[in-house]
Design an enzyme around this catalytic site. Structure first.
Site, mmCIF file in Angstrom:
data_model
loop_
_atom_site.group_PDB
_atom_site.id
_atom_site.type_symbol
_atom_site.label_atom_id
_atom_site.label_comp_id
_atom_site.label_asym_id
_atom_site.label_seq_id
_atom_site.Cartn_x
_atom_site.Cartn_y
_atom_site.Cartn_z
ATOM 1 N N LYS A 23 0.866 -1.179 0.000
ATOM 2 C CA LYS A 23 0.000 0.000 0.000
ATOM 3 C C LYS A 23 0.904 1.230 0.000
ATOM 4 O O LYS A 23 1.954 1.220 0.655
ATOM 5 C CB LYS A 23 -0.839 -0.054 1.284
ATOM 6 C CG LYS A 23 -1.871 1.041 1.423
ATOM 7 C CD LYS A 23 -2.698 0.775 2.682
ATOM 8 C CE LYS A 23 -3.863 1.737 2.811
ATOM 9 N NZ LYS A 23 -4.740 1.380 3.936
ATOM 10 N N SER A 33 -9.388 -1.564 6.707
ATOM 11 C CA SER A 33 -8.792 -1.341 5.379
ATOM 12 C C SER A 33 -8.108 -2.532 4.731
ATOM 13 O O SER A 33 -7.921 -2.537 3.522
ATOM 14 C CB SER A 33 -7.791 -0.195 5.455
ATOM 15 O OG SER A 33 -8.504 1.001 5.387
ATOM 16 N N SER A 59 -9.558 0.956 2.768
ATOM 17 C CA SER A 59 -8.768 1.823 1.917
ATOM 18 C C SER A 59 -7.703 1.094 1.089
ATOM 19 O O SER A 59 -7.224 1.656 0.115
ATOM 20 C CB SER A 59 -8.115 2.917 2.760
ATOM 21 O OG SER A 59 -7.240 2.375 3.713
HETATM 22 N N1 GLN Z 1 -12.878 2.929 6.361
HETATM 23 C C1 GLN Z 1 -12.231 3.246 7.574
HETATM 24 C C2 GLN Z 1 -11.945 4.731 7.619
HETATM 25 O O1 GLN Z 1 -12.203 5.382 6.685
HETATM 26 C C3 GLN Z 1 -10.991 2.417 7.775
HETATM 27 C C4 GLN Z 1 -9.799 2.882 7.069
HETATM 28 C C5 GLN Z 1 -8.531 2.122 7.418
HETATM 29 O O2 GLN Z 1 -8.586 1.050 8.011
HETATM 30 N N2 GLN Z 1 -7.403 2.723 7.075
HETATM 31 O O3 GLN Z 1 -11.485 5.242 8.592
#
Ligand code: GLN
Length: 466
Positions: free
Chosen positions: A69, A168, A144
């Site tokens: 990532k 994510s 994400s």
């Molecule tokens: N969807 C969650 C957020 O927007 C998790 C994102 C993540 O785990 N980086 O905070």
């Protein structure tokens, strides 16, 4: 030599037996990642040349290509966190997780697309592009770490390192039909990972077989002097526990995770998997996690508070572009988080949310006194259409209702594929253990992988990209 679909273990033996050279493997994946990137918008940066730092063929990941990532600092390779603020940022140092993978012989293929700063559930908040779901390009890949899941699912890379603050790794793994592991907080060093919510951020592998995940985890887990929150133990072993019997295993199903608002097809796939576990000698028991209804509110208070503090360093003075480059979602979170941390409101919001975090830990501890492991859906639905939720942040946040409690508690959760919906989109299931029980949940999933054909979803997905 047909490399397509080979696992880490298989590819390693081929390299060791000189049936294929690391150079051929590199060229194969460099090409695949380019072709699939053009179809699905997977990568922010692809490497033109291999950066293998050690060619000792006996290393645990010798010659194995991987992606990360784009939230990990990679010396000499641009790291953007999918934000235009860091469009030209070339880190002068390596994240610990990246260094460990390099030291183990692995080779970086590229840095994958994600929601900017990890803010999102669909990868639509990337400042660069929207990663498409490999199963149906009208749908999101999840977020994400959406690029990471698409990279693994299309066999553009053998494994990926995602990041999970609130789901994510798990959400995209589930939406793209692969395996993703959210580790116990502190098991893998966060040093050099672009911080989102520091008390929740975790670093974990995404891949296509349990053994591959266990192999990578052995390399990356363990104490790091650069991360004060990292575990005290130097190293861990996971592969050796992969054949423990699961006869008599007690599985808990939280009733709040299978109730109202959860899509019937998602529930059905999870129930079918539970039937298999029953046949394998496990017993299933309904359990309760009474604070579930407060999870989204608690998580989004803590996550936005912490991100507003973490993003303060991007002032454009020493590096990066100025703050005018923050887009809507980051601005929303900066405003919310700045407010909840301000004098007068800190006690009312942030501190209260931290107290609730303790209640989540208590909920899970009570359940783990009754059962060995918890199984649950990953998200209320399978992947949704591109732009379906982008103008409704609350709907988007609700996709995370079954993943954020795990981050608030700090425990591990492994996502495995359990089938396809009628529309042909993958569904995943979480196998949740208590703190530092990665070996146990990996083995529970491994027995499932051996005994059933549920993991054929993975093969079917990548076959479309052969
Ligand atoms: N969807 C969650 C957020 O927007 C998790 C994102 C993540 O785990 N980086 O905070």
């Amino acid at each position: 030599m047909d490399i397509f679909g080979k696992s880490i273990t298989q590819l390693r033996s081929l390299i060791k037996d000189k049936k294929v050279s690391p150079k051929e493997v590199w060229e194969y994946f460099a090409k695949r990642s380019k072709v699939n990137d053009e179809k699905l918008d997977i990568f922010i940066t692809r490497l033109e040349n291999s950066k293998q730092s050690n060619d000792n063929i006996d290393l645990p990941l010798a010659g194995i290509p991987f992606s990360m990532k784009d939230t990990y600092c990679t010396k000499g390779v641009r790291t953007t966190a999918s934000s235009k603020i860091l469009e030209n940022f070339i880190p002068p140092y390596n994240a610990t997780v990246y260094q460990r993978l390099l030291d183990a012989g692995a080779i970086l293929v590229g840095k994958t697309n994600c929601d900017a700063w990890g803010h999102g559930s669909s990868t639509e908040n990337s400042d660069y592009k929207i990663t498409k779901n490999p199963w149906n390009t009208d749908y999101i890949a999840g977020g994400s770490s959406g690029g990471s899941a698409a990279a693994v699912s299309t066999y553009s890379t053998l494994f990926d390192i995602g990041e999970d603050t609130g789901g994510s790794i798990r959400l995209p793994a589930s939406f793209c039909g692969i395996i993703g592991l959210k580790v116990t907080y502190g098991l893998v060093s966060r040093y050099g990972c672009i911080a989102y919510g520091s008390s929740l951020d975790t670093v974990g592998p995404m891949g296509t077989s349990i053994k591959d995940i266990a192999t990578v985890l052995e390399v990356i887990a363990g104490k790091d002097p650069y991360d004060a929150t990292s575990t005290k133990k130097q190293s861990y072993s996971y592969i050796k526990s992969l054949n423990d019997s699961i006869e008599g295993l007690k599985i808990g199903i939280p009733k709040e995770y299978m109730g109202e608002g959860i899509d019937s097809e998602v529930k059905q796939k999870v129930e079918e998997s539970l039937d298999i576990y029953r046949k394998m000698g496990a017993t299933i028991k309904e359990v309760t996690l009474p604070h579930t209804q407060y999870a989204i509110a608690t998580y989004y208070l803590i996550a936005t508070s912490e991100t507003s503090s973490n993003l303060a360093r991007y002032d454009g003075i020493r590096f990066g572009n100025d703050r005018s480059y923050f887009k809507d979602e980051a601005k929303r979170r900066l405003i919310l988080g700045g407010y909840t941390l301000s004098a007068g409101y800190y006690d009312q919001y942030y501190k209260k949310a931290l107290k609730l975090k303790t209640e989540f830990i208590k909920d899970f501890n009570t359940v783990f006194n009754e059962v060995d492991v918890i199984m649950a859906p990953v998200s209320p639905t399978s992947a949704f259409r591109i732009r379906e939720k982008i103008n409704d942040p609350l709907q988007m946040y609700l996709s995370d209702m079954l993943t954020v409690p795990i981050n608030l508690t700090g425990i591990p959760s492994l996502v495995v594929p359990v089938g396809l919906t009628k529309k042909g989109l993958p569904v995943g299931m979480q196998i949740i253990g208590n703190h530092f029980e990665e070996a146990k949940i990996l083995n529970i999933a491994y027995q499932f992988e051996k005994e059933t054909n549920f993991f054929d979803v993975i093969k079917k997905g990548r076959e479309k990209y052969r």
